[in-house]
Design a protein around this motif. Structure first.
Motif, PDB file in Angstrom:
ATOM      1  N   GLY A 135       2.070  83.885   6.192  1.00 40.68           N
ATOM      2  CA  GLY A 135       1.831  82.903   7.248  1.00 40.68           C
ATOM      3  C   GLY A 135       2.727  81.685   7.186  1.00 40.68           C
ATOM      4  O   GLY A 135       2.642  80.814   8.049  1.00 40.68           O
ATOM      5  N   LYS A 136       3.598  81.613   6.176  1.00 45.70           N
ATOM      6  CA  LYS A 136       4.478  80.452   6.040  1.00 45.70           C
ATOM      7  C   LYS A 136       5.739  80.636   6.888  1.00 45.70           C
ATOM      8  O   LYS A 136       6.155  81.756   7.183  1.00 45.70           O
ATOM      9  N   GLU A 137       6.353  79.508   7.241  1.00 48.52           N
ATOM     10  CA  GLU A 137       7.537  79.544   8.106  1.00 48.52           C
ATOM     11  C   GLU A 137       8.649  80.372   7.473  1.00 48.52           C
ATOM     12  O   GLU A 137       8.925  80.269   6.282  1.00 48.52           O
ATOM     13  N   LYS A 138       9.253  81.230   8.296  1.00 51.05           N
ATOM     14  CA  LYS A 138      10.343  82.092   7.853  1.00 51.05           C
ATOM     15  C   LYS A 138      11.178  82.480   9.073  1.00 51.05           C
ATOM     16  O   LYS A 138      10.755  82.246  10.217  1.00 51.05           O
ATOM     17  N   PRO A 139      12.356  83.058   8.876  1.00 47.17           N
ATOM     18  CA  PRO A 139      13.213  83.390  10.011  1.00 47.17           C
ATOM     19  C   PRO A 139      12.648  84.450  10.957  1.00 47.17           C
ATOM     20  O   PRO A 139      13.128  84.589  12.085  1.00 47.17           O
ATOM     21  N   VAL A 140      11.665  85.212  10.509  1.00 42.46           N
ATOM     22  CA  VAL A 140      11.060  86.256  11.334  1.00 42.46           C
ATOM     23  C   VAL A 140       9.651  85.824  11.730  1.00 42.46           C
ATOM     24  O   VAL A 140       8.839  85.482  10.866  1.00 42.46           O
ATOM     25  N   ALA A 141       9.390  85.822  13.037  1.00 38.51           N
ATOM     26  CA  ALA A 141       8.075  85.430  13.546  1.00 38.51           C
ATOM     27  C   ALA A 141       7.618  86.449  14.585  1.00 38.51           C
ATOM     28  O   ALA A 141       8.417  87.249  15.096  1.00 38.51           O
ATOM     29  N   PHE A 142       6.322  86.428  14.890  1.00 32.32           N
ATOM     30  CA  PHE A 142       5.807  87.318  15.933  1.00 32.32           C
ATOM     31  C   PHE A 142       6.390  86.892  17.280  1.00 32.32           C
ATOM     32  O   PHE A 142       6.291  85.725  17.665  1.00 32.32           O
ATOM     33  N   PRO A 143       6.992  87.825  18.010  1.00 28.90           N
ATOM     34  CA  PRO A 143       7.688  87.477  19.248  1.00 28.90           C
ATOM     35  C   PRO A 143       6.737  87.342  20.444  1.00 28.90           C
ATOM     36  O   PRO A 143       5.551  87.643  20.350  1.00 28.90           O
ATOM     37  N   ASP A 144       7.309  86.926  21.553  1.00 27.91           N
ATOM     38  CA  ASP A 144       6.582  86.847  22.816  1.00 27.91           C
ATOM     39  C   ASP A 144       6.559  88.243  23.430  1.00 27.91           C
ATOM     40  O   ASP A 144       7.616  88.811  23.735  1.00 27.91           O
ATOM     41  N   PRO A 145       5.382  88.848  23.612  1.00 29.77           N
ATOM     42  CA  PRO A 145       5.338  90.207  24.150  1.00 29.77           C
ATOM     43  C   PRO A 145       5.875  90.304  25.572  1.00 29.77           C
ATOM     44  O   PRO A 145       6.261  91.394  26.012  1.00 29.77           O
ATOM     45  N   ALA A 146       5.908  89.178  26.292  1.00 29.15           N
ATOM     46  CA  ALA A 146       6.430  89.206  27.654  1.00 29.15           C
ATOM     47  C   ALA A 146       7.886  89.634  27.681  1.00 29.15           C
ATOM     48  O   ALA A 146       8.347  90.277  28.629  1.00 29.15           O
ATOM     49  N   SER A 147       8.628  89.289  26.636  1.00 29.22           N
ATOM     50  CA  SER A 147      10.049  89.638  26.587  1.00 29.22           C
ATOM     51  C   SER A 147      10.359  90.703  25.543  1.00 29.22           C
ATOM     52  O   SER A 147      11.356  91.417  25.669  1.00 29.22           O
ATOM     53  N   ALA A 148       9.515  90.835  24.526  1.00 30.86           N
ATOM     54  CA  ALA A 148       9.831  91.742  23.412  1.00 30.86           C
ATOM     55  C   ALA A 148       9.244  93.135  23.568  1.00 30.86           C
ATOM     56  O   ALA A 148       9.790  94.105  23.021  1.00 30.86           O
ATOM     57  N   ALA A 149       8.139  93.273  24.287  1.00 32.87           N
ATOM     58  CA  ALA A 149       7.454  94.566  24.348  1.00 32.87           C
ATOM     59  C   ALA A 149       8.201  95.552  25.239  1.00 32.87           C
ATOM     60  O   ALA A 149       8.894  95.167  26.186  1.00 32.87           O
ATOM     61  N   VAL A 150       8.069  96.825  24.897  1.00 34.34           N
ATOM     62  CA  VAL A 150       8.565  97.903  25.753  1.00 34.34           C
ATOM     63  C   VAL A 150       7.354  98.617  26.332  1.00 34.34           C
ATOM     64  O   VAL A 150       6.401  98.932  25.617  1.00 34.34           O
ATOM     65  N   ARG A 151       7.385  98.846  27.637  1.00 35.25           N
ATOM     66  CA  ARG A 151       6.217  99.385  28.328  1.00 35.25           C
ATOM     67  C   ARG A 151       6.403 100.858  28.651  1.00 35.25           C
ATOM     68  O   ARG A 151       7.493 101.312  28.994  1.00 35.25           O
ATOM     69  N   GLY A 152       5.313 101.578  28.544  1.00 31.71           N
ATOM     70  CA  GLY A 152       5.278 102.966  28.976  1.00 31.71           C
ATOM     71  C   GLY A 152       4.356 103.091  30.173  1.00 31.71           C
ATOM     72  O   GLY A 152       4.019 102.100  30.825  1.00 31.71           O
ATOM     73  N   GLU A 153       3.931 104.327  30.438  1.00 31.14           N
ATOM     74  CA  GLU A 153       3.019 104.563  31.564  1.00 31.14           C
ATOM     75  C   GLU A 153       1.673 103.888  31.337  1.00 31.14           C
ATOM     76  O   GLU A 153       1.063 103.370  32.262  1.00 31.14           O
TER      77      GLU A 153
END
Length: 222
Positions: A135-153
């Motif tokens: 949970g500490k600050e690092k270069p990798v964080a949970f992204p915004d699903p609006a831009s990061a997610a890939v959608r299927g059916e």
């Protein structure tokens, strides 16, 4: 007697008398039945997943399914007892406003975690901008699903490189999250990932990924 003591007691009894404690045996059978239902997509977890996705879609909330359910999508078959979903903080609040008390509750007052009361399944919520593992600050964080997610059916997931980045960063920084590193080894094997896959990952996790890649090349003896 605690479950740990019960198991230890059963092992001790088995060593002396060749008998398995009936409660341990019942847990074994229950686990086998639940695993069968899970891999037939008929478990309460799958029903909770479909219900959650329907409601997120109704509210037009971007999301990504993560955790063990996403591992199955990428070829590594593993059971789970909960649903893991990535949301933006404001969208979690919008979901709570719409559905708390209508089949969903908080794990405890004010928690980000939810519970599907209909299916009796926990929903673990990961929030955009938070950090994996310790949970500490690092270069990798949970992204915004609006831009990061890939959608299927029917569902939205994180791309495989993003999922692996998060799992490596988690296992690197949290001793209690070593299973995330084991998951990456299995994803490497199931997807026959090349060593060069590391080039698609954030530099923060590349060295550890390459270490896991080497481990994945070793196979169990038949």
């Amino acid at each position: 007697m605690t479950a740990r003591c019960l198991v230890g007691h059963s092992i001790s009894r088995a060593g002396r008398a060749g008998r398995l404690n009936p409660q341990v045996e019942e847990r074994f059978l229950h686990g086998a039945r639940e695993a069968a239902r899970f891999f037939m997509n008929k478990s309460n977890v799958h029903l909770a997943l479909e219900r959650l996705v329907d409601r997120l879609t109704e509210l037009d909330i971007p999301y990504a399914i993560v955790g063990a359910l996403s591992l199955n999508a990428y070829g590594y078959q593993r059971t789970t007892s909960d649903v893991d979903v990535l949301l933006r903080r404001e969208d979690l609040e919008a979901f709570k406003k719409a559905y708390l008390g209508l089949g969903y509750g908080e794990k405890f007052p004010g928690s980000k975690g939810l519970r599907d009361a209909t299916q009796n399944v926990d929903i673990d919520v990961l929030l955009t901008g938070d950090y994996p593992g310790d949970g500490k600050e690092k270069p990798v964080a949970f992204p915004d699903p609006a831009s990061a997610a890939v959608r299927g059916e029917r569902f939205a997931l994180l791309p495989l490189p993003t999922l692996i980045e998060l799992k490596v960063a988690s296992g690197m920084t949290a001793p209690h999250r070593l299973r995330d590193l084991a998951d990456v080894i299995e994803l490497i094997r199931e997807n026959t990932l090349a060593e060069s896959f590391s080039e698609s990952l954030h530099p923060y996790v590349r060295e550890k990924f390459l270490e896991l890649w080497q481990a994945a090349q070793a196979g169990d003896e038949e």
